[in-house]
Design a protein around this motif. Structure first.
Motif, mmCIF file in Angstrom:
data_model
loop_
_atom_site.group_PDB
_atom_site.id
_atom_site.type_symbol
_atom_site.label_atom_id
_atom_site.label_comp_id
_atom_site.label_asym_id
_atom_site.label_seq_id
_atom_site.Cartn_x
_atom_site.Cartn_y
_atom_site.Cartn_z
ATOM 1 N N PRO A 261 -32.539 33.244 -11.814
ATOM 2 C CA PRO A 261 -32.667 34.435 -10.974
ATOM 3 C C PRO A 261 -32.272 34.212 -9.523
ATOM 4 N N LYS A 262 -32.281 32.963 -9.043
ATOM 5 C CA LYS A 262 -31.999 32.691 -7.643
ATOM 6 C C LYS A 262 -30.518 32.500 -7.345
ATOM 7 N N VAL A 263 -29.704 32.387 -8.378
ATOM 8 C CA VAL A 263 -28.265 32.221 -8.182
ATOM 9 C C VAL A 263 -27.653 33.572 -7.842
ATOM 10 N N SER A 264 -26.768 33.582 -6.863
ATOM 11 C CA SER A 264 -26.163 34.842 -6.430
ATOM 12 C C SER A 264 -25.289 35.426 -7.529
ATOM 13 N N GLU A 265 -25.228 36.748 -7.548
ATOM 14 C CA GLU A 265 -24.450 37.445 -8.578
ATOM 15 C C GLU A 265 -22.972 37.102 -8.474
ATOM 16 N N LYS A 266 -22.465 36.925 -7.257
ATOM 17 C CA LYS A 266 -21.049 36.611 -7.074
ATOM 18 C C LYS A 266 -20.699 35.251 -7.668
ATOM 19 N N ASP A 267 -21.544 34.247 -7.403
ATOM 20 C CA ASP A 267 -21.295 32.901 -7.935
ATOM 21 C C ASP A 267 -21.370 32.893 -9.458
ATOM 22 N N MET A 268 -22.362 33.605 -10.019
ATOM 23 C CA MET A 268 -22.508 33.615 -11.467
ATOM 24 C C MET A 268 -21.363 34.364 -12.134
ATOM 25 N N LYS A 269 -20.812 35.358 -11.473
ATOM 26 C CA LYS A 269 -19.683 36.095 -12.055
ATOM 27 C C LYS A 269 -18.477 35.189 -12.204
ATOM 28 N N VAL A 270 -18.270 34.323 -11.200
ATOM 29 C CA VAL A 270 -17.156 33.375 -11.271
ATOM 30 C C VAL A 270 -17.344 32.427 -12.449
ATOM 31 N N VAL A 271 -18.577 31.930 -12.615
ATOM 32 C CA VAL A 271 -18.868 31.009 -13.725
ATOM 33 C C VAL A 271 -18.747 31.722 -15.070
ATOM 34 N N MET A 272 -19.309 32.922 -15.165
ATOM 35 C CA MET A 272 -19.315 33.671 -16.423
ATOM 36 C C MET A 272 -17.908 34.071 -16.850
ATOM 37 N N ASP A 273 -17.014 34.283 -15.881
ATOM 38 C CA ASP A 273 -15.648 34.660 -16.219
ATOM 39 C C ASP A 273 -14.794 33.448 -16.586
ATOM 40 N N GLY A 274 -15.032 32.318 -15.922
ATOM 41 C CA GLY A 274 -14.160 31.164 -16.113
ATOM 42 C C GLY A 274 -14.626 30.153 -17.139
ATOM 43 N N PHE A 275 -15.951 29.930 -17.242
ATOM 44 C CA PHE A 275 -16.471 28.883 -18.116
ATOM 45 C C PHE A 275 -16.131 29.099 -19.590
ATOM 46 N N PRO A 276 -16.335 30.311 -20.168
ATOM 47 C CA PRO A 276 -15.981 30.500 -21.577
ATOM 48 C C PRO A 276 -14.501 30.286 -21.864
ATOM 49 N N VAL A 277 -13.644 30.680 -20.939
ATOM 50 C CA VAL A 277 -12.205 30.487 -21.139
ATOM 51 C C VAL A 277 -11.867 29.006 -21.154
ATOM 52 N N MET A 278 -12.433 28.256 -20.209
ATOM 53 C CA MET A 278 -12.186 26.818 -20.147
ATOM 54 C C MET A 278 -12.673 26.130 -21.416
ATOM 55 N N VAL A 279 -13.900 26.476 -21.862
ATOM 56 C CA VAL A 279 -14.442 25.898 -23.093
ATOM 57 C C VAL A 279 -13.580 26.261 -24.294
ATOM 58 N N GLY A 280 -13.126 27.507 -24.336
ATOM 59 C CA GLY A 280 -12.279 27.943 -25.456
ATOM 60 C C GLY A 280 -10.987 27.161 -25.540
ATOM 61 N N ILE A 281 -10.364 26.909 -24.403
ATOM 62 C CA ILE A 281 -9.100 26.160 -24.394
ATOM 63 C C ILE A 281 -9.325 24.720 -24.841
ATOM 64 N N ILE A 282 -10.361 24.083 -24.294
ATOM 65 C CA ILE A 282 -10.641 22.683 -24.639
ATOM 66 C C ILE A 282 -10.995 22.548 -26.120
ATOM 67 N N CYS A 283 -11.917 23.395 -26.597
ATOM 68 C CA CYS A 283 -12.359 23.293 -27.989
ATOM 69 C C CYS A 283 -11.255 23.676 -28.957
ATOM 70 N N SER A 284 -10.420 24.637 -28.596
ATOM 71 C CA SER A 284 -9.299 24.999 -29.470
ATOM 72 C C SER A 284 -8.356 23.816 -29.647
ATOM 73 N N GLY A 285 -8.091 23.113 -28.546
ATOM 74 C CA GLY A 285 -7.228 21.943 -28.637
ATOM 75 C C GLY A 285 -7.841 20.830 -29.469
ATOM 76 N N LEU A 286 -9.150 20.591 -29.282
ATOM 77 C CA LEU A 286 -9.810 19.529 -30.042
ATOM 78 C C LEU A 286 -9.916 19.881 -31.516
ATOM 79 N N PHE A 287 -10.196 21.156 -31.829
ATOM 80 C CA PHE A 287 -10.250 21.560 -33.229
ATOM 81 C C PHE A 287 -8.875 21.481 -33.885
ATOM 82 N N PHE A 288 -7.828 21.674 -33.094
ATOM 83 C CA PHE A 288 -6.470 21.554 -33.635
ATOM 84 C C PHE A 288 -6.148 20.094 -33.947
ATOM 85 N N VAL A 289 -6.555 19.185 -33.053
ATOM 86 C CA VAL A 289 -6.303 17.755 -33.265
ATOM 87 C C VAL A 289 -7.217 17.196 -34.352
#
Length: 210
Positions: free
Chosen positions: A169-197
Motif C-alpha cells: 500500500p505504501k508504494v506509489s501508484e506511478k512506480d507500481m504502474k511501471v512495474v506492472m506494465d513491464g515485469f510480465p512482459v520481461m518474464v514472458g520473453i525470458i520464460c518463452s525463450g527458456l521453454f523453447f530451449v
C-alpha cells in the motif's frame, strides 16, 4: 428550489445524488467500470503467460482473490489470507511440474510424481505395470520448469491491482504502474525463450506438454 403557490419546494434528482458530476453514470457504476477495466488490463498483459501455468491455478486465484482482498482494501486478516493464497497457488505451480502420467494397457491414464528412481503413481496397488523409462525420472529441466512457472505466477499475481494495493500500500501508484506494465512482459520473453530451449515433455496434473 422552486416556489409553487407561495410554498418553497425542493426538488431532488436521484441521478444527481448518485452522480455529483452529472455525467449520466452513477458513482457506483463508474467504480464497477473502473474495476472491470483494471482486471481486463491485467488479463491483457498476462494472457501470453497463462500457458506456462498448471490448468486451474490462475482461475482459482482470480476466483478467490476478490473475496479475500476486498478489492485491495485489506485488513490484517485479509492480508494474511492473501499471502496464504499466493503461497498455495505458487506451491501448486511448483509441485505440478514434477508430475507425469502414462496410459496403461487397460486404457486408463495414471498420474504420479517423478522421482530419481522413476514414476511414483498417486494410487497405490495399481493393477498394471508402472513403466521404468528414463523419461519418468526427475531431472534439471523439471526444476527449471517449476521455478519458471512460479515466476510466471508471481508476475501475473502482482500485475493485479488488488494484490498490489493490499500487500504494497505504501508504494506509489506511478512506480507500481511501471512495474506492472513491464515485469510480465520481461518474464514472458525470458520464460518463452527458456521453454523453447528446454521444452516441456511431461503430461502431468494440469501441465500439458508443449
Amino acid at each position: 428550489m422552486e416556489e409553487i403557490a407561495g410554498v418553497a419546494v425542493k426538488i431532488y434528482d436521484s441521478m444527481n445524488q448518485d452522480n455529483p458530476n452529472n455525467d449520466g453514470v452513477p458513482q457506483r457504476g463508474r467504480k464497477r467500470q473502473a474495476i472491470a477495466k483494471k482486471v481486463q488490463k491485467t488479463f491483457a498483459r498476462t494472457s501470453m503467460l497463462v500457458n506456462f501455468l498448471p490448468t486451474g491455478t490462475l482461475l482459482t486465484f482470480e476466483m478467490l482473490l476478490p473475496t479475500i482482498s476486498n478489492d485491495g482494501q485489506c485488513t490484517h486478516v485479509s492480508t494474511i489470507a492473501t499471502h496464504a493464497l499466493l503461497g498455495l497457488c505458487a506451491a501448486s505451480c511448483f509441485l505440478f511440474h514434477f508430475t507425469d502420467s502414462f496410459r496403461a494397457s487397460d486404457g486408463k491414464v495414471y498420474y504420479g510424481f517423478v522421482t530419481p528412481s522413476g514414476l511414483s503413481v498417486f494410487k497405490s496397488g495399481v493393477p498394471v505395470e508402472v513403466p521404468k523409462d528414463e523419461r519418468f525420472r526427475i531431472g534439471f529441466v523439471d526444476l527449471l520448469h517449476a521455478l519458471m512457472s512460479v515466476l510466471v505466477f508471481v508476475s501475473i499475481a502482482f500485475s493485479d491491482h488488488r494484490v498490489v494495493d493490499c500487500l504494497l500500500p505504501k508504494v506509489s501508484e506511478k512506480d507500481m504502474k511501471v512495474v506492472m506494465d513491464g515485469f510480465p512482459v520481461m518474464v514472458g520473453i525470458i520464460c518463452s525463450g527458456l521453454f523453447f530451449v528446454f521444452p516441456n515433455t511431461r503430461y502431468g496434473v494440469g501441465c500439458m506438454a508443449a
